[in-house]
Write an enzyme that holds these catalytic residues in place. Structure first.
Site, PDB file in Angstrom:
ATOM      1  N   PRO A 135       0.795  -1.231   0.000  1.00  0.00           N
ATOM      2  CA  PRO A 135       0.000   0.000   0.000  1.00  0.00           C
ATOM      3  C   PRO A 135       0.825   1.278   0.000  1.00  0.00           C
ATOM      4  O   PRO A 135       0.332   2.329  -0.420  1.00  0.00           O
ATOM      5  CB  PRO A 135      -0.826  -0.116   1.293  1.00  0.00           C
ATOM      6  CG  PRO A 135      -0.888  -1.571   1.580  1.00  0.00           C
ATOM      7  CD  PRO A 135       0.429  -2.119   1.123  1.00  0.00           C
ATOM      8  N   ARG A 140      -1.809  -8.037 -21.582  1.00  0.00           N
ATOM      9  CA  ARG A 140      -2.646  -7.621 -22.715  1.00  0.00           C
ATOM     10  C   ARG A 140      -1.923  -6.655 -23.643  1.00  0.00           C
ATOM     11  O   ARG A 140      -2.346  -6.443 -24.782  1.00  0.00           O
ATOM     12  CB  ARG A 140      -3.961  -7.006 -22.217  1.00  0.00           C
ATOM     13  CG  ARG A 140      -3.808  -5.692 -21.505  1.00  0.00           C
ATOM     14  CD  ARG A 140      -5.118  -5.244 -20.873  1.00  0.00           C
ATOM     15  NE  ARG A 140      -6.162  -4.991 -21.853  1.00  0.00           N
ATOM     16  CZ  ARG A 140      -6.303  -3.839 -22.521  1.00  0.00           C
ATOM     17  NH1 ARG A 140      -5.457  -2.856 -22.287  1.00  0.00           N
ATOM     18  NH2 ARG A 140      -7.276  -3.687 -23.389  1.00  0.00           N
TER      19      ARG A 140
END
Length: 223
Positions: A86, A150
């Site tokens: 985080p 992708r």
């Protein structure tokens, strides 16, 4: 490209690797994805990978030794090591394009209360997928893997990602799209998309992309 994902929960990746574009990319040998349980690198008699924090505090902290040994056993000369945490830099499409240029990525999934800070000495990037906290780094690792894979040549039509939202060249949201039927419950497809004039269609889409970005993400226009 090769991607090694270090995790304590390999079973979480079963569906991710066996469906849709990721599955096809693996089958076409565009990418090799390995799920590595770093518990297997623990030198503790009980395969322990975490312990209580020095100085006190709640929760358990991942130890450096198992992760260090796992990374060192997998790392090559051209490897980039990514820690999912985080407090890392916030991930975006520009970073996805940068990571796509690498031959080998190692993604380290955190869990429990956090990492031994010394683990950061062996990583190239600390990355966060947003300003919130998850139970572990498995979902972020899937997100990064999906966004990078992708973009690999031959995985999808390059035109599909060149005009994506957040493309570094335009930094705009994607234009609205429509398909059949032409009209549904009084809502009609814009006429400009039906006239076959490609110049007008391109101008309309550019205008709509700018307007959409201005309404939803004006901060992108500032960039």
């Amino acid at each position: 490209m090769r991607i090694d994902i270090l995790t304590l929960f390999p079973e979480m990746f079963e569906g991710f690797l066996s469906c849709s574009i990721i599955k096809r990319a693996i089958e076409k040998k565009k990418v090799e994805i390995n799920i590595v349980n770093f518990r297997n690198y623990s030198k503790d008699p009980h395969n322990k990978v975490d312990d209580t924090p020095y100085g006190g505090g709640c929760g358990m902290v991942l130890m450096i030794q198992p992760i260090y040994d796992a990374v060192m056993s997998l790392k090559k000369e051209n490897t980039k090591v990514i820690l999912l945490t985080p407090d890392g830099m916030v991930y975006n499409q520009k970073k996805a394009y940068e990571l796509k240029e690498n031959k080998h990525l190692i993604l380290i999934c955190g869990h429990y209360e956090g990492f031994d800070e010394r683990i950061k000495s062996i990583v190239d990037y600390s990355i966060s997928i947003g300003d919130y906290v998850l139970t572990g780094g498995e979902i972020p690792s899937m997100i990064i893997t999906d966004t990078v894979v992708r973009l690999i040549d031959g995985v999808i039509d390059s035109n599909s990602h060149i005009k994506d939202s957040f493309n570094p060249k335009t930094n705009l949201l994607d234009y609205p799209t429509y398909t059949k039927p032409r009209e549904f419950m009084g809502m009609k497809v814009p006429e400009v998309l039906l006239n076959g004039n490609h110049k007008e269609i391109e101008e309309y889409r550019t205008k709509e992309s700018l307007e959409k970005t201005r309404k939803i993400r004006p901060d992108l226009l500032e960039k």
